[in-house]
Design an enzyme around this catalytic site. Structure first.
Site, PDB file in Angstrom:
ATOM      1  N   ALA A 271      -6.379  -5.445  -2.037  1.00  8.98           N
ATOM      2  CA  ALA A 271      -6.081  -6.152  -3.281  1.00  8.98           C
ATOM      3  C   ALA A 271      -6.919  -7.422  -3.388  1.00  8.98           C
ATOM      4  CB  ALA A 271      -4.593  -6.480  -3.354  1.00  8.98           C
TER       5      ALA A 271
ATOM      6  N   GLY B 224       0.786  -1.230   0.000  1.00 11.32           N
ATOM      7  CA  GLY B 224       0.000   0.000   0.000  1.00 11.32           C
ATOM      8  C   GLY B 224       0.812   1.271   0.000  1.00 11.32           C
TER       9      GLY B 224
ATOM     10  N   GLU C 251      -3.716  -3.460   5.503  1.00 21.51           N
ATOM     11  CA  GLU C 251      -4.904  -3.127   4.723  1.00 21.51           C
ATOM     12  C   GLU C 251      -4.680  -3.294   3.229  1.00 21.51           C
ATOM     13  OE1 GLU C 251      -2.316   0.196   4.255  1.00 21.51           O
ATOM     14  OE2 GLU C 251      -2.928  -0.826   6.091  1.00 21.51           O
ATOM     15  N   ASP C 252      -3.423  -3.112   2.771  1.00 21.44           N
ATOM     16  CA  ASP C 252      -3.115  -3.222   1.352  1.00 21.44           C
ATOM     17  C   ASP C 252      -3.412  -4.621   0.811  1.00 21.44           C
ATOM     18  OD1 ASP C 252      -1.081  -4.290   2.884  1.00 21.44           O
ATOM     19  OD2 ASP C 252       0.481  -2.991   2.091  1.00 21.44           O
ATOM     20  N   PHE C 253      -3.027  -5.640   1.569  1.00 22.96           N
ATOM     21  CA  PHE C 253      -3.273  -7.028   1.150  1.00 22.96           C
ATOM     22  C   PHE C 253      -4.768  -7.291   0.992  1.00 22.96           C
ATOM     23  CE2 PHE C 253      -4.358 -11.390   2.278  1.00 22.96           C
ATOM     24  CZ  PHE C 253      -3.542 -12.131   1.443  1.00 22.96           C
TER      25      PHE C 253
END
Length: 396
Positions: free
Chosen positions: A239, A209, A234-236
């Site tokens: 996605a 992220g 949160e990025d995982f």
């Protein structure tokens, strides 16, 4: 006795297979990186590219903050807005943002103070108001330590085709002074780059992220930014939300250039260890497979296997194995640099060995100390990546 020999032979063959798979992964990542990175787009009509809203979460002042933020005011892109999100109205970064807004009045830039408490993730809370105010459907999240090349936004937008919902950048490090910076560059240019490129090639979720472009309409279908406030990684999960809805997630050609002015070996190790803990919680299979992707562990166990099967000197095998692995890492970093490596070959050798040995020790530490400290707060990880904050009693 015969049964034991058959068991050992089977184990040795299995280890040889693991070793061969590692080399296939190594070469695949090398070839894919050469093809994927630093590509040009001469036929693109820049004026036809869609508008982009860029969220910049800021906390405190970094020595390179002004330099990093200024690159976003000088991008060659037809329509974009900068949304600076500052949690505390007394945060010193506010002065830097205001000075840049005054210096570049033609750039559409806004500042949002205070954030909104939508979950446990402080970064999500920081960006919540800015996200709601974004006027374009394409939204980019970019960390404060990222330095942007003037054509990077074009490259990311070009990769946002009709079937793509999220475009991310592979993390790398700007060239800075000092051994600590070289060690960071070694990590992001060797083990991390190999895994990142291979995951993107195999369409495995590997998005980070720190610099990511997303379709806001799809993210809103998943509950908006606030839906991911319960996670630290949160990025995982963002996605994964795109993948679950049938959208592609791909890596673009330009690298995410991290340019933090505050860096040290200890800071670098804490950061890697934190990422390891998050991976262990989100994808438990990494506990088993990650050690088997490292040069030293796989070299040592395979040295025993080839000695058992072919009666080859384990020391000779290990030395040849390590040398070839080292040369492939050196070649990959030259690809990432798009030229020569910006420090001496001696420094490269030292950094490479420290990175290989240190990485194994950090893996062990990540299992022994599962709690995470981030931005001065302490969190307890649960399986699946959900976290809860650990509060400590204060005595007067």
């Amino acid at each position: 006795m015969e049964s034991l020999e058959l068991t050992l032979l089977g184990l040795a063959i299995l280890l040889m297979i693991v070793w061969c798979v590692n080399w296939c992964m190594h070469l695949s990542a090398l070839i894919y990186g050469k093809w994927r990175l630093h590509r040009q787009h001469p036929d693109v009509v820049v004026e036809e590219l869609p508008g982009i809203s860029i969220l910049k979460p800021l906390v405190g002042i970094d020595p390179n903050l002004f330099e990093n933020l200024e690159t976003f005011f000088n991008m060659k892109y037809p329509a974009y807005e900068l949304l600076f999100c500052i949690q505390d109205e007394f945060d010193a970064s506010r002065m830097i943002v205001q000075s840049l807004m005054d210096k570049y009045p033609a750039v559409d830039a806004k500042m949002f103070l205070g954030g909104k408490n939508v979950g446990i993730n402080p970064k999500i809370n920081n960006m919540a108001i800015g996200y709601e105010a974004a006027k374009f459907d394409l939204v980019m999240i970019s960390d404060s330590g990222i330095k942007m090349n003037e054509d990077t936004l074009i490259d990311m937008a070009v990769h946002m085709t009709s079937k793509v919902g999220l475009v991310h950048q592979m993390p790398y490090i700007c060239t800075r002074k000092g051994f600590a910076s070289n060690l960071e560059k070694m990590y992001f240019g060797s083990q991390h780059a190999k895994c990142y490129l291979l995951a993107d090639l195999m369409r495995i979720n590997c998005a980070t992220g720190m610099s990511v472009l997303m379709r806001k309409s799809v993210l809103d279908e998943a509950g908006g930014l606030k839906a991911f406030g319960q996670y630290l990684a949160e990025d995982f999960f963002m996605a994964q939300a795109f993948l679950d809805r049938g959208w592609r997630v791909i890596c673009c050609s330009r690298l995410a250039l991290q340019n933090s002015g505050t860096y040290s070996i200890s800071h670098h190790h804490r950061r890697i260890c934190r990422w390891m803990k998050l991976r262990n919680a989100m994808v438990p299979t990494t506990v088993l497979f990650e050690p088997l992707s490292l040069c030293m562990p796989v070299g040592i166990i395979t040295a025993w296997a080839v000695n058992y099967i072919f009666d080859i000197s384990p020391l000779t095998f290990l030395l040849v194995h390590t040398l070839i692995w080292f040369l492939l890492d050196y070649t990959r970093m030259k690809h990432l640099e798009h030229g020569s490596i910006p420090f001496s070959k001696f420094d490269f050798v030292v950094c490479w060995f420290i990175n290989e040995i240190g990485y194994m020790l950090l893996l062990l530490q990540s299992h022994l100390e599962p709690a995470i400290t981030w931005r001065g707060r302490h969190f307890k990880l649960k399986w699946g990546g959900v976290v809860e904050e650990i509060y400590t009693k204060q005595t007067v």
